[in-house]
Write a protein that holds these residues in place. Sequence first.
Motif, PDB file in Angstrom:
ATOM      1  N   SER A  61       0.799  -1.227   0.000  1.00 55.95           N
ATOM      2  CA  SER A  61       0.000   0.000   0.000  1.00 55.95           C
ATOM      3  C   SER A  61       0.832   1.278   0.000  1.00 55.95           C
ATOM      4  O   SER A  61       0.304   2.354  -0.282  1.00 55.95           O
ATOM      5  CB  SER A  61      -0.971  -0.001   1.183  1.00 55.95           C
ATOM      6  OG  SER A  61      -0.267   0.005   2.409  1.00 55.95           O
ATOM      7  N   HIS A  62       2.120   1.169   0.295  1.00 55.19           N
ATOM      8  CA  HIS A  62       2.999   2.347   0.277  1.00 55.19           C
ATOM      9  C   HIS A  62       4.075   2.226  -0.809  1.00 55.19           C
ATOM     10  O   HIS A  62       5.006   3.020  -0.843  1.00 55.19           O
ATOM     11  CB  HIS A  62       3.665   2.532   1.640  1.00 55.19           C
ATOM     12  CG  HIS A  62       2.690   2.709   2.745  1.00 55.19           C
ATOM     13  ND1 HIS A  62       1.928   3.840   2.898  1.00 55.19           N
ATOM     14  CD2 HIS A  62       2.314   1.873   3.739  1.00 55.19           C
ATOM     15  CE1 HIS A  62       1.140   3.701   3.952  1.00 55.19           C
ATOM     16  NE2 HIS A  62       1.355   2.513   4.479  1.00 55.19           N
ATOM     17  N   LEU A  90       0.289 -10.728  -1.498  1.00 52.01           N
ATOM     18  CA  LEU A  90       0.443  -9.299  -1.750  1.00 52.01           C
ATOM     19  C   LEU A  90      -0.838  -8.598  -1.343  1.00 52.01           C
ATOM     20  O   LEU A  90      -1.934  -9.080  -1.627  1.00 52.01           O
ATOM     21  CB  LEU A  90       0.732  -9.046  -3.228  1.00 52.01           C
ATOM     22  CG  LEU A  90       1.933  -9.793  -3.819  1.00 52.01           C
ATOM     23  CD1 LEU A  90       2.065  -9.489  -5.303  1.00 52.01           C
ATOM     24  CD2 LEU A  90       3.208  -9.433  -3.069  1.00 52.01           C
ATOM     25  N   ALA A  91      -0.701  -7.442  -0.700  1.00 49.73           N
ATOM     26  CA  ALA A  91      -1.891  -6.737  -0.209  1.00 49.73           C
ATOM     27  C   ALA A  91      -1.799  -5.245  -0.519  1.00 49.73           C
ATOM     28  O   ALA A  91      -0.731  -4.646  -0.439  1.00 49.73           O
ATOM     29  CB  ALA A  91      -2.025  -6.934   1.301  1.00 49.73           C
ATOM     30  N   GLY A  92      -2.954  -4.673  -0.859  1.00 50.52           N
ATOM     31  CA  GLY A  92      -3.078  -3.227  -0.986  1.00 50.52           C
ATOM     32  C   GLY A  92      -2.281  -2.602  -2.107  1.00 50.52           C
ATOM     33  O   GLY A  92      -1.789  -1.489  -1.956  1.00 50.52           O
ATOM     34  N   MET A  93      -2.162  -3.277  -3.240  1.00 46.89           N
ATOM     35  CA  MET A  93      -1.361  -2.726  -4.329  1.00 46.89           C
ATOM     36  C   MET A  93      -2.004  -1.470  -4.917  1.00 46.89           C
ATOM     37  O   MET A  93      -3.194  -1.463  -5.232  1.00 46.89           O
ATOM     38  CB  MET A  93      -1.169  -3.753  -5.444  1.00 46.89           C
ATOM     39  CG  MET A  93      -0.079  -4.726  -5.157  1.00 46.89           C
ATOM     40  SD  MET A  93       0.504  -5.576  -6.646  1.00 46.89           S
ATOM     41  CE  MET A  93      -0.806  -6.722  -6.913  1.00 46.89           C
ATOM     42  N   LEU A  94      -1.182  -0.435  -5.056  1.00 43.28           N
ATOM     43  CA  LEU A  94      -1.616   0.772  -5.741  1.00 43.28           C
ATOM     44  C   LEU A  94      -1.718   0.471  -7.238  1.00 43.28           C
ATOM     45  O   LEU A  94      -1.015  -0.404  -7.750  1.00 43.28           O
ATOM     46  CB  LEU A  94      -0.627   1.910  -5.496  1.00 43.28           C
ATOM     47  CG  LEU A  94      -0.450   2.341  -4.037  1.00 43.28           C
ATOM     48  CD1 LEU A  94       0.639   3.399  -3.911  1.00 43.28           C
ATOM     49  CD2 LEU A  94      -1.771   2.876  -3.479  1.00 43.28           C
ATOM     50  N   VAL A 116      -4.146  -5.704   4.005  1.00 43.38           N
ATOM     51  CA  VAL A 116      -3.302  -6.564   4.841  1.00 43.38           C
ATOM     52  C   VAL A 116      -4.189  -7.396   5.759  1.00 43.38           C
ATOM     53  O   VAL A 116      -3.933  -8.581   5.977  1.00 43.38           O
ATOM     54  CB  VAL A 116      -2.294  -5.729   5.658  1.00 43.38           C
ATOM     55  CG1 VAL A 116      -1.570  -6.584   6.673  1.00 43.38           C
ATOM     56  CG2 VAL A 116      -1.298  -5.048   4.727  1.00 43.38           C
ATOM     57  N   GLU A 117      -5.222  -6.785   6.291  1.00 41.12           N
ATOM     58  CA  GLU A 117      -6.124  -7.500   7.188  1.00 41.12           C
ATOM     59  C   GLU A 117      -6.738  -8.713   6.510  1.00 41.12           C
ATOM     60  O   GLU A 117      -6.845  -9.785   7.111  1.00 41.12           O
ATOM     61  CB  GLU A 117      -7.226  -6.553   7.707  1.00 41.12           C
ATOM     62  CG  GLU A 117      -6.731  -5.463   8.629  1.00 41.12           C
ATOM     63  CD  GLU A 117      -6.001  -4.310   7.893  1.00 41.12           C
ATOM     64  OE1 GLU A 117      -6.176  -4.138   6.659  1.00 41.12           O
ATOM     65  OE2 GLU A 117      -5.243  -3.599   8.577  1.00 41.12           O
ATOM     66  N   ALA A 118      -7.128  -8.559   5.240  1.00 40.49           N
ATOM     67  CA  ALA A 118      -7.696  -9.684   4.496  1.00 40.49           C
ATOM     68  C   ALA A 118      -6.638 -10.767   4.279  1.00 40.49           C
ATOM     69  O   ALA A 118      -6.939 -11.960   4.384  1.00 40.49           O
ATOM     70  CB  ALA A 118      -8.240  -9.197   3.157  1.00 40.49           C
TER      71      ALA A 118
END
Length: 122
Positions: A61-62, A90-94, A116-118
């Motif tokens: 995510s960042h 992998l989580a929160g991909m921009l 990330v929580e998922a």
Amino acid sequence: MDRGTVGSANRGRLRVEVRTEGPSEVVTPAGELDHHTAELLRAPLENALDQGRARLVVDCSHLEFCDSTGLNVLLGARLRAEAAGGGVHLAGMLPVVARVFEITGAEAVFTVHDTVEAALAE
């Protein structure tokens, strides 16, 4: 959730933080992942695998940029993790990073989550 060891490293355009959440090692790269900074991500992924932590969650995510070198670091970690009975999530991909995975077809070999929580809940 079990909060374990927290660590971080920084090399100019990329900062990597690592923390343990239950059975998962959560690795959060922030900034630009390219041939100049890839080693900064490779080291904590390999360290986690060397310590027997085969379930890796990469919080993207960042992550503002990822080139083929960064993608290869993640693919290498995936192969090692799967060989050890785990995987790389992998989580929160921009969108700009997700596009690299789409173009190369790499999204098909990773488990991708919105958050990330998922990833941790799976």
